[in-house]
Each structure stands twice: as structure tokens, then as C-alpha cells.
Write an enzyme that holds these catalytic residues in place. Structure first.
Site, PDB file in Angstrom:
ATOM      1  N   ASP A 165     -28.081   8.780  34.248  1.00  0.00           N
ATOM      2  CA  ASP A 165     -27.278   9.343  33.153  1.00  0.00           C
ATOM      3  C   ASP A 165     -27.699  10.569  32.583  1.00  0.00           C
ATOM      4  OD1 ASP A 165     -26.036   6.837  33.181  1.00  0.00           O
ATOM      5  OD2 ASP A 165     -26.934   5.765  31.465  1.00  0.00           O
ATOM      6  N   ASP A 169     -26.535   4.814  19.175  1.00  0.00           N
ATOM      7  CA  ASP A 169     -25.872   5.103  20.372  1.00  0.00           C
ATOM      8  C   ASP A 169     -25.479   4.008  21.173  1.00  0.00           C
ATOM      9  OD1 ASP A 169     -25.314   5.792  23.277  1.00  0.00           O
ATOM     10  OD2 ASP A 169     -27.208   6.800  23.597  1.00  0.00           O
ATOM     11  N   ALA A 202     -25.499   1.295  26.010  1.00  0.00           N
ATOM     12  CA  ALA A 202     -25.729   0.356  26.940  1.00  0.00           C
ATOM     13  C   ALA A 202     -25.786  -1.140  26.216  1.00  0.00           C
ATOM     14  CB  ALA A 202     -27.092   0.407  27.649  1.00  0.00           C
ATOM     15  N   ALA A 203     -24.961  -1.268  25.050  1.00  0.00           N
ATOM     16  CA  ALA A 203     -25.116  -2.285  24.289  1.00  0.00           C
ATOM     17  C   ALA A 203     -24.574  -3.595  24.991  1.00  0.00           C
ATOM     18  CB  ALA A 203     -24.299  -1.981  23.076  1.00  0.00           C
ATOM     19  N   GLY A 204     -23.401  -3.389  25.595  1.00  0.00           N
ATOM     20  CA  GLY A 204     -22.871  -4.523  26.439  1.00  0.00           C
ATOM     21  C   GLY A 204     -23.638  -4.938  27.774  1.00  0.00           C
ATOM     22  N   ASP A 205     -24.640  -4.106  28.109  1.00  0.00           N
ATOM     23  CA  ASP A 205     -25.356  -4.424  29.356  1.00  0.00           C
ATOM     24  C   ASP A 205     -26.594  -4.892  28.967  1.00  0.00           C
ATOM     25  OD1 ASP A 205     -23.408  -3.006  31.141  1.00  0.00           O
ATOM     26  OD2 ASP A 205     -24.751  -1.060  30.720  1.00  0.00           O
TER      27      ASP A 205
END
Length: 306
Positions: free
Chosen positions: A15, A248, A251-254
Site C-alpha cells: 500500500d 483511517d 483495513a477495518a473490514g479485514d
């Protein structure tokens, strides 16, 4: 190394992140602030989250034989993840994600898949035998759909639990429903799959019932600050999420999915596992980056005690 009971088949990206006051409109240039690079990709993010949160994970995927790939393999191995199933591709570069994070914490992402697009069913077949002890297969949709389907088929033959995070949204995902034990869309992905406009808990329940009627036994829809709704063998639950100030959300879903798998492998009920995953994701959104934002088990446990 411990036996790998959570098998993640998915993507690995480097990223490249820029903070900005807002996401630019088409044709517009916005001066940004901090730039940094972080290991990412939905598959690897979920593997790292599972490993940090008490699971023992293995990763199957492809990365380039380049400077990003070498750096990535070292970083993910340091997480305690079994990387035997990660192949370095000599012809394609490592996957790259360009991420803009605005002041509100929302983000815009463009991904160049690189080697991820070359992960084929035969690659999964070749690597799967390494992990006869696997109990959970964790999947996302940043690799070719035929590979996702093949991995799910192999897992079902072994009696594994198949957990699908249907991201990024893909209209072909319905073909996977007969193979899925748990599906975890966010609000937007659930709307795309069901046609139900989700505005509150009640409409989220309707979307979950739609997916359940299509043959998925366990449906978890994540709703951001509203938490998550869970339809568990016909029983409905609303699981709240701690209130935090988001920095930020990349990556919350991950983090949620890796945490969910880690909690299930520790034999938590699906309701308790969902609550644990909500707390882990809440901590993650208060930090910058993808894998750099993922909390460790002791941090989530301490958060639960407050």
C-alpha cells in the site's frame, strides 16, 4: 511453528498511502500530507489480523519477485504466519494499492493486482496439501473468481468452515453461496448483492434474511458505527461497536474478518466472535495504515475490560 488452522487464500499488496484533507474530484490535484508505505492486500491483512488476535494462520497467494515482494515476505513471516504457500512470480510485479485517506478517515483506493491476478486453481491445489490441519478457510475477492470457487470447493471436501468476505463487491459472488458457511459483507456490498437499500438495523436485517434465503447459513453484515447485524441459523442479533474517532478506515473490514476467524477457532459463539471482531475493528480505525493498524490480542482484551 504451530499447526495452521486458519488458511487464508487471497491477495498481498504493497500500500502507498497519502493523507489529504479530502479525496480529489476527477481532474483535480489536491496537495496531501504524510506519505508512507505499508504491507496490505485483503488476504494478507486478514491473515495478519487472525495471527495477532490469537489464531494460527497460513497464507496462500502470489507476490512479485521484486523489492516489494522480498520486503513483504519478511514482514508477514515476522507475524508468525506460515508463508510456505506464498509463491514469488518472476514475470508479474507485486500487487500495489494507491490509497488516499481524507481527514474524516474515509478513503479511496485503486489497486494494480500484479501477481495476485495470476493465482490460479492449480496453485491452490498445489499448496493446499501443506495444511491438512486447516479448520477455517478465509476468502476475499481480490484474486480471480475461479480460484476463489476452487478453494471453497476444496475446503468443503475437507469439512472446513468457509468464511467469505465478499470484497471488493462482485456480481458473480452469488455462485459461491452454496459453498459458504459465513458471509461478511459490509453495508455497500450487502446492498449490491441483495438490492435492499440499507439505512438502519431493520433494513440490514432484511438484507441478511435475503442472503440467508439464498442458502448462506450465517450472515454478518458490518455497518460501520452501527456495529454489525448477525443472522445465525435464523436467529437475529444486533452487535454494537464501541464509539471511537476514526482516523483511517482502510483495513477495518479485514481486521473484522481476521478477528472473526480467530475468535471462531477459539470456539467462541458466533455472537461473541462478532462482538470481539467489532472491538478489534474499532481499535484499527483509530490508527493509520492497513497492517500497521491491526491490534494485538492483549489490546482487544484490555479494551474489553474498560
Amino acid at each position: 511453528m504451530r499447526e495452521s488452522r486458519i488458511i487464508v487464500v487471497g491477495s498481498l499488496n504493497m500500500d502507498m498511502v497519502v493523507q489529504a484533507d479530502r479525496i480529489p474530484n476527477p481532474g483535480e490535484t489536491v496537495l496531501g500530507g504524510t506519505f508512507f508505505m505499508s504491507t496490505g492486500g485483503k488476504g494478507a491483512n486478514q491473515a495478519v489480523a487472525a495471527a495477532r488476535l490469537g489464531g494460527n494462520a497460513a497464507m496462500i497467494g502470489k507476490i512479485g519477485r521484486d523489492i516489494f515482494g522480498s520486503r513483504y515476505l519478511q514482514a508477514i513471516q515476522e507475524e508468525g504466519i506460515d508463508i510456505q504457500g506464498i509463491e514469488q512470480d518472476s514475470e508479474e510485479p507485486s500487487g500495489i494499492a494507491l490509497v488516499i485517506v481524507e481527514r474524516s478517515g474515509e478513503n479511496a483506493i485503486v489497486v494494480a493486482p500484479g501477481a495476485n491476478a495470476g493465482l490460479r486453481p492449480e496453485d491452490v491445489e498445489q499448496q493446499f496439501h501443506r495444511y491438512p490441519e486447516g479448520k477455517i478457510l478465509l476468502l476475499q475477492l481480490e484474486i480471480p473468481m475461479e480460484t476463489v470457487v476452487f478453494a471453497a470447493q476444496q475446503a468443503k471436501k475437507r469439512g472446513m468452515l468457509v468464511l467469505l468476505n465478499p470484497a471488493p463487491a462482485n456480481d458473480a459472488v452469488t455462485s459461491l453461496f452454496p459453498l459458504i458457511d459465513i458471509i461478511t459483507p459490509n453495508l455497500h456490498e450487502a446492498e449490491q448483492m441483495t438490492g435492499v437499500k440499507i439505512t438502519d438495523i431493520a433494513s440490514a436485517k432484511c438484507a441478511a434474511q435475503y442472503l440467508s434465503a439464498k442458502g448462506v447459513r450465517h450472515v454478518v453484515i458490518t455497518l460501520g458505527e452501527l456495529g454489525a447485524v448477525l443472522l445465525d441459523d435464523g436467529e437475529f442479533h444486533h452487535v454494537p461497536v464501541p464509539r471511537v474517532t476514526a482516523l483511517d478506515t482502510t483495513a477495518a473490514g479485514d481486521v473484522f474478518n481476521g478477528a472473526l476467524a480467530a475468535a471462531i477457532i477459539q470456539e467462541k459463539s458466533l455472537v461473541d466472535a462478532t462482538a470481539f471482531a467489532c472491538k478489534a475493528a474499532a481499535i484499527a480505525v483509530t490508527r493509520l495504515g492497513a497492517q500497521s493498524s491491526i491490534p494485538y490480542l492483549h489490546e482487544v482484551m484490555q479494551y474489553q475490560e474498560t
